[in-house]
Design a protein around this motif. Structure first.
Motif, PDB file in Angstrom:
ATOM      1  N   THR A  93      34.707  28.040 -32.583  1.00 37.51           N
ATOM      2  CA  THR A  93      34.584  27.338 -31.310  1.00 37.51           C
ATOM      3  C   THR A  93      33.276  26.562 -31.282  1.00 37.51           C
ATOM      4  OG1 THR A  93      33.355  29.016 -30.063  1.00 37.51           O
ATOM      5  CG2 THR A  93      35.751  29.296 -30.234  1.00 37.51           C
TER       6      THR A  93
ATOM      7  N   GLY B  10      29.109  23.041 -25.617  1.00 36.51           N
ATOM      8  CA  GLY B  10      29.013  24.493 -25.570  1.00 36.51           C
ATOM      9  C   GLY B  10      28.278  24.975 -24.340  1.00 36.51           C
TER      10      GLY B  10
ATOM     11  N   SER C 147      36.882  27.812 -26.092  1.00 42.39           N
ATOM     12  CA  SER C 147      35.454  27.752 -25.755  1.00 42.39           C
ATOM     13  C   SER C 147      35.111  28.658 -24.583  1.00 42.39           C
ATOM     14  CB  SER C 147      35.058  26.307 -25.436  1.00 42.39           C
ATOM     15  OG  SER C 147      35.346  25.445 -26.517  1.00 42.39           O
TER      16      SER C 147
END
Length: 263
Positions: A227, A237, A22
């Protein structure tokens, strides 16, 4: 110059791989050219970035054992991240490397052949303190410690910090401890905050902001070979985007890292 960041914690299930994938995607979104190195024989990072470890002919195992140059094993991903993959063969690399002098420098030597082609290299260390993790720490400029916000989360942190100290003494005197990254964080409870306060006090360890929330989106993203930054926006995120911005500001202008308030 390339910035090399090792993500390490010998305790499993603390979101090391999620953090590497990420954060890499977030840094790529900020215009950085990013390489990730999978040092875990389980190959979870490789799989989570869309490549099947069982179908690869060469990986970081061949790089560390001197069979192929690193450039020859680099794969590209759908999210613009370059990947040095891992396969189960890596499980045998420790035995091979143990027989060689300077074994802790294998990854550092391999990365040096890339001639600063990347802005950032993120290393996903395995959940152990063996030769592979020592290679990651020896090659790195700094180490980030993902830490789940649960009871007994600090178990093993002291041992990791001792290992970091030993690496500084023997193979990498310039290694910096960036801090702990809170993961699996539940803002609805005081328990998570209590765990972080305990770690900060016990080890005098900076706790970086923002905390990464617990969300099912991480598991969904890994299963789909992408991701959490791909597709619809999520709190997880966004947290990694903020962390990436925090790190870029620190690297580019020596700005002080934002830390999590445990008071």
């Amino acid at each position: 110059m390339t910035t090399v960041l090792a993500v390490a914690n010998q305790k499993g299930g603390v979101a090391k791989t999620t953090t590497v994938a990420s954060l890499a995607a977030a840094l790529s979104g900020l215009g950085r050219k990013v390489l990730v190195v999978d040092l875990d024989p389980q190959g979870c990072l490789t799989f989570s970035l869309g490549h099947n470890p069982d179908r690869l002919e060469s990986s970081v195992h061949e790089v560390l054992t001197g069979q192929v140059p690193m450039r020859e094993v680099i794969l590209e991903t759908d999210e613009g991240i370059s990947l040095v993959p891992a396969t189960i063969d890596l499980a045998g690399a420790e035995a091979v490397l143990l027989m060689r002098p300077g074994r802790e420098f294998s990854l550092k030597r391999a990365l040096a052949t890339l001639d600063n082609d990347f802005d950032v290299v993120l290393i996903d260390c395995p959940p152990s303190l063996g030769v592979l993790t020592l290679n990651g720490l020896t090659a790195a400029d700094a180490v980030l410690v993902p830490l789940q916000c649960e009871t007994l989360a600090h178990r093993g942190v002291g041992q990791l910090l001792r290992t970091v100290s030993e690496v500084r003494d023997i193979t990498n005197p310039d290694l910096r401890l960036l801090g702990a990254l809170p993961t699996l964080y539940d803002a609805r409870t005081t328990h998570s905050r209590d765990v972080l306060a305990d770690v900060a006090d016990r080890y005098d360890l900076p706790v970086l902001a923002p905390a990464i929330p617990r969300t099912v989106r991480f598991a969904e993203a890994s299963a789909s070979g992408s991701t959490v930054l791909a597709g619809r926006r999520s709190k997880g995120g966004q947290a990694y985007r903020e962390l990436a911005e925090n790190l870029v500001a620190h690297w580019d202008s020596d700005a002080e890292l934002k830390t999590f308030s445990t008071s």
